[in-house]
Design a protein around this motif. Structure first.
Motif, PDB file in Angstrom:
ATOM      1  N   SER A  41       0.827  -1.206   0.000  1.00 38.61           N
ATOM      2  CA  SER A  41       0.000   0.000   0.000  1.00 38.61           C
ATOM      3  C   SER A  41       0.862   1.257   0.000  1.00 38.61           C
ATOM      4  O   SER A  41       0.504   2.252  -0.614  1.00 38.61           O
ATOM      5  N   GLY A  42       2.001   1.194   0.660  1.00 44.36           N
ATOM      6  CA  GLY A  42       2.915   2.338   0.654  1.00 44.36           C
ATOM      7  C   GLY A  42       3.500   2.584  -0.722  1.00 44.36           C
ATOM      8  O   GLY A  42       3.672   3.727  -1.148  1.00 44.36           O
ATOM      9  N   MET A  43       3.785   1.511  -1.460  1.00 46.10           N
ATOM     10  CA  MET A  43       4.322   1.663  -2.810  1.00 46.10           C
ATOM     11  C   MET A  43       3.243   2.194  -3.755  1.00 46.10           C
ATOM     12  O   MET A  43       3.514   3.011  -4.612  1.00 46.10           O
ATOM     13  N   ALA A  44       2.019   1.719  -3.605  1.00 39.57           N
ATOM     14  CA  ALA A  44       0.934   2.151  -4.481  1.00 39.57           C
ATOM     15  C   ALA A  44       0.538   3.603  -4.205  1.00 39.57           C
ATOM     16  O   ALA A  44       0.217   4.346  -5.120  1.00 39.57           O
ATOM     17  N   LYS A  45       0.587   4.010  -2.948  1.00 30.92           N
ATOM     18  CA  LYS A  45       0.177   5.358  -2.570  1.00 30.92           C
ATOM     19  C   LYS A  45       1.113   6.410  -3.172  1.00 30.92           C
ATOM     20  O   LYS A  45       0.702   7.497  -3.517  1.00 30.92           O
ATOM     21  N   ARG A  46       2.367   6.107  -3.289  1.00 28.38           N
ATOM     22  CA  ARG A  46       3.369   7.068  -3.733  1.00 28.38           C
ATOM     23  C   ARG A  46       3.689   6.938  -5.230  1.00 28.38           C
ATOM     24  O   ARG A  46       4.733   7.324  -5.674  1.00 28.38           O
ATOM     25  N   ARG A  47       2.799   6.388  -5.973  1.00 33.29           N
ATOM     26  CA  ARG A  47       3.045   6.052  -7.375  1.00 33.29           C
ATOM     27  C   ARG A  47       3.369   7.270  -8.254  1.00 33.29           C
ATOM     28  O   ARG A  47       4.200   7.196  -9.136  1.00 33.29           O
ATOM     29  N   GLY A  48       2.706   8.389  -8.051  1.00 29.90           N
ATOM     30  CA  GLY A  48       2.847   9.531  -8.944  1.00 29.90           C
ATOM     31  C   GLY A  48       4.112  10.352  -8.777  1.00 29.90           C
ATOM     32  O   GLY A  48       4.489  11.109  -9.664  1.00 29.90           O
ATOM     33  N   ARG A  49       4.803  10.233  -7.681  1.00 29.63           N
ATOM     34  CA  ARG A  49       5.993  11.063  -7.474  1.00 29.63           C
ATOM     35  C   ARG A  49       7.193  10.208  -7.125  1.00 29.63           C
ATOM     36  O   ARG A  49       7.079   9.039  -6.801  1.00 29.63           O
ATOM     37  N   ARG A  50       8.323  10.843  -7.197  1.00 28.05           N
ATOM     38  CA  ARG A  50       9.566  10.140  -6.917  1.00 28.05           C
ATOM     39  C   ARG A  50       9.733   9.920  -5.415  1.00 28.05           C
ATOM     40  O   ARG A  50       9.458  10.805  -4.612  1.00 28.05           O
ATOM     41  N   LYS A  51      10.176   8.739  -5.051  1.00 32.29           N
ATOM     42  CA  LYS A  51      10.323   8.399  -3.636  1.00 32.29           C
ATOM     43  C   LYS A  51      11.602   9.011  -3.067  1.00 32.29           C
ATOM     44  O   LYS A  51      12.620   9.071  -3.728  1.00 32.29           O
ATOM     45  N   THR A  52      11.511   9.406  -1.804  1.00 36.43           N
ATOM     46  CA  THR A  52      12.687   9.960  -1.132  1.00 36.43           C
ATOM     47  C   THR A  52      13.579   8.825  -0.638  1.00 36.43           C
ATOM     48  O   THR A  52      13.177   7.664  -0.610  1.00 36.43           O
ATOM     49  N   ARG A  53      14.775   9.190  -0.239  1.00 39.30           N
ATOM     50  CA  ARG A  53      15.709   8.191   0.301  1.00 39.30           C
ATOM     51  C   ARG A  53      15.146   7.536   1.558  1.00 39.30           C
ATOM     52  O   ARG A  53      15.279   6.329   1.764  1.00 39.30           O
ATOM     53  N   GLU A  55      12.010   6.990   2.246  1.00 39.90           N
ATOM     54  CA  GLU A  55      10.966   6.037   1.869  1.00 39.90           C
ATOM     55  C   GLU A  55      11.572   4.735   1.345  1.00 39.90           C
ATOM     56  O   GLU A  55      11.087   3.648   1.654  1.00 39.90           O
ATOM     57  N   TRP A  56      12.625   4.855   0.548  1.00 42.72           N
ATOM     58  CA  TRP A  56      13.303   3.642   0.054  1.00 42.72           C
ATOM     59  C   TRP A  56      13.886   2.842   1.206  1.00 42.72           C
ATOM     60  O   TRP A  56      13.754   1.618   1.266  1.00 42.72           O
ATOM     61  N   LEU A  57      14.555   3.523   2.117  1.00 38.65           N
ATOM     62  CA  LEU A  57      15.147   2.824   3.258  1.00 38.65           C
ATOM     63  C   LEU A  57      14.081   2.212   4.155  1.00 38.65           C
ATOM     64  O   LEU A  57      14.266   1.110   4.686  1.00 38.65           O
ATOM     65  N   GLY A  58      12.966   2.883   4.316  1.00 35.94           N
ATOM     66  CA  GLY A  58      11.861   2.323   5.092  1.00 35.94           C
ATOM     67  C   GLY A  58      11.304   1.057   4.445  1.00 35.94           C
ATOM     68  O   GLY A  58      10.994   0.079   5.123  1.00 35.94           O
ATOM     69  N   GLY A  59      11.203   1.074   3.114  1.00 33.59           N
ATOM     70  CA  GLY A  59      10.754  -0.115   2.389  1.00 33.59           C
ATOM     71  C   GLY A  59      11.726  -1.269   2.524  1.00 33.59           C
ATOM     72  O   GLY A  59      11.329  -2.424   2.717  1.00 33.59           O
ATOM     73  N   ILE A  60      13.016  -0.960   2.452  1.00 32.10           N
ATOM     74  CA  ILE A  60      14.044  -2.007   2.629  1.00 32.10           C
ATOM     75  C   ILE A  60      13.978  -2.571   4.044  1.00 32.10           C
ATOM     76  O   ILE A  60      14.103  -3.782   4.244  1.00 32.10           O
ATOM     77  N   ALA A  61      13.764  -1.698   5.029  1.00 29.79           N
ATOM     78  CA  ALA A  61      13.645  -2.160   6.421  1.00 29.79           C
ATOM     79  C   ALA A  61      12.443  -3.099   6.582  1.00 29.79           C
ATOM     80  O   ALA A  61      12.553  -4.144   7.235  1.00 29.79           O
ATOM     81  N   LEU A  62      11.319  -2.750   5.959  1.00 28.64           N
ATOM     82  CA  LEU A  62      10.139  -3.625   6.032  1.00 28.64           C
ATOM     83  C   LEU A  62      10.404  -4.968   5.352  1.00 28.64           C
ATOM     84  O   LEU A  62      10.003  -6.017   5.860  1.00 28.64           O
ATOM     85  N   LEU A  63      11.070  -4.935   4.206  1.00 25.12           N
ATOM     86  CA  LEU A  63      11.411  -6.191   3.534  1.00 25.12           C
ATOM     87  C   LEU A  63      12.343  -7.045   4.387  1.00 25.12           C
ATOM     88  O   LEU A  63      12.208  -8.270   4.431  1.00 25.12           O
ATOM     89  N   ALA A  64      13.294  -6.420   5.064  1.00 20.73           N
ATOM     90  CA  ALA A  64      14.220  -7.160   5.919  1.00 20.73           C
ATOM     91  C   ALA A  64      13.489  -7.770   7.118  1.00 20.73           C
ATOM     92  O   ALA A  64      13.782  -8.894   7.526  1.00 20.73           O
ATOM     93  N   VAL A  65      12.519  -7.047   7.665  1.00 22.94           N
ATOM     94  CA  VAL A  65      11.707  -7.603   8.753  1.00 22.94           C
ATOM     95  C   VAL A  65      10.915  -8.804   8.238  1.00 22.94           C
ATOM     96  O   VAL A  65      10.825  -9.843   8.911  1.00 22.94           O
ATOM     97  N   CYS A  66      10.346  -8.673   7.039  1.00 20.99           N
ATOM     98  CA  CYS A  66       9.602  -9.789   6.439  1.00 20.99           C
ATOM     99  C   CYS A  66      10.516 -10.992   6.218  1.00 20.99           C
ATOM    100  O   CYS A  66      10.116 -12.135   6.463  1.00 20.99           O
ATOM    101  N   ALA A  67      11.736 -10.753   5.765  1.00 19.45           N
ATOM    102  CA  ALA A  67      12.692 -11.851   5.563  1.00 19.45           C
ATOM    103  C   ALA A  67      13.032 -12.521   6.889  1.00 19.45           C
ATOM    104  O   ALA A  67      13.114 -13.751   6.970  1.00 19.45           O
ATOM    105  N   THR A  68      13.219 -11.731   7.943  1.00 18.86           N
ATOM    106  CA  THR A  68      13.508 -12.284   9.266  1.00 18.86           C
ATOM    107  C   THR A  68      12.363 -13.174   9.737  1.00 18.86           C
ATOM    108  O   THR A  68      12.586 -14.292  10.211  1.00 18.86           O
ATOM    109  N   ILE A  69      11.140 -12.694   9.586  1.00 26.03           N
ATOM    110  CA  ILE A  69       9.972 -13.463  10.016  1.00 26.03           C
ATOM    111  C   ILE A  69       9.840 -14.743   9.192  1.00 26.03           C
ATOM    112  O   ILE A  69       9.585 -15.823   9.737  1.00 26.03           O
ATOM    113  N   ALA A  70      10.022 -14.630   7.872  1.00 26.98           N
ATOM    114  CA  ALA A  70       9.899 -15.806   7.005  1.00 26.98           C
ATOM    115  C   ALA A  70      10.947 -16.857   7.349  1.00 26.98           C
ATOM    116  O   ALA A  70      10.649 -18.057   7.402  1.00 26.98           O
ATOM    117  N   LEU A  71      12.177 -16.430   7.606  1.00 28.17           N
ATOM    118  CA  LEU A  71      13.230 -17.377   7.985  1.00 28.17           C
ATOM    119  C   LEU A  71      12.926 -18.038   9.322  1.00 28.17           C
ATOM    120  O   LEU A  71      13.157 -19.237   9.503  1.00 28.17           O
TER     121      LEU A  71
END
Length: 169
Positions: A41-53, A55-71
């Motif tokens: 939802s965060g990626m879809a919400k920000r579709r029209g404009r360029r993401k800030t650094r 926001e990218w780092l926050g997305g990477i942090a969420l993906l890393a949390v997801c990877a930790t949980i999945a492992l």
């Protein structure tokens, strides 16, 4: 002086507390799905404009949390589906049939994930949980903390430092 039992360890007769592991896996799956939905939802919400650094780092942090949980769930499933016959086989795979014949009980730890074969002579060794799970989980967790912290710092640097004064009529 005896040591108090750790809530992160199990010495049940079969070495496992399957109810606890099932509960942990259920909560993990719910959390994983929620975080993926939040990320999407965060990626879809920000579709029209360029993401800030930040926001990218926050997305990477969420993906890393997801990877930790999945492992963690992956490793917990290895421990949870151990049955009496499979436990002895896992111990035999880890050290050979001679050592597996000497195993008198099993124990499980939930942080870090570990399935331990206890030998009647007092020794023990780990089996069943794939060797890559705990190190990969640790790396993903550190990545999540680091990128989350840098994301917060980057977000705070983009905010104006002086408050805007609004004058009334």
């Amino acid at each position: 002086m005896t040591e108090a039992p750790s809530p992160l360890a199990s010495d049940a007769p079969d070495g496992l507390n399957s109810i606890l592991l099932l509960f942990i896996c259920l909560i993990g799956v719910i959390t994983f799905c929620t975080l993926i939905a939040l990320l999407g939802s965060g990626m879809a919400k920000r579709r029209g404009r360029r993401k800030t650094r930040a926001e990218w780092l926050g997305g990477i942090a969420l993906l890393a949390v997801c990877a930790t949980i999945a492992l963690y769930i992956w490793g917990a499933l290895h421990v949870m589906f151990m049955e009496s016959d499979t436990m002895r086989e896992a111990c035999a795979k880890a050290r050979g049939p001679e050592q597996a014949a000497q195993v008198d009980r099993y124990s499980a730890r939930y942080l870090p994930l570990r399935f331990t074969c206890r030998i009647d002579e007092g020794g023990s060794y780990d089996a069943a949980v794939p060797g890559y799970v705990n190190p990969a989980m640790g790396i993903a967790f550190v990545l999540a903390i680091a990128t989350g912290a840098v994301s917060v710092v980057a977000r705070d640097q983009n905010r104006p430092t002086s408050p805007t004064v609004t004058r009334g009529r």
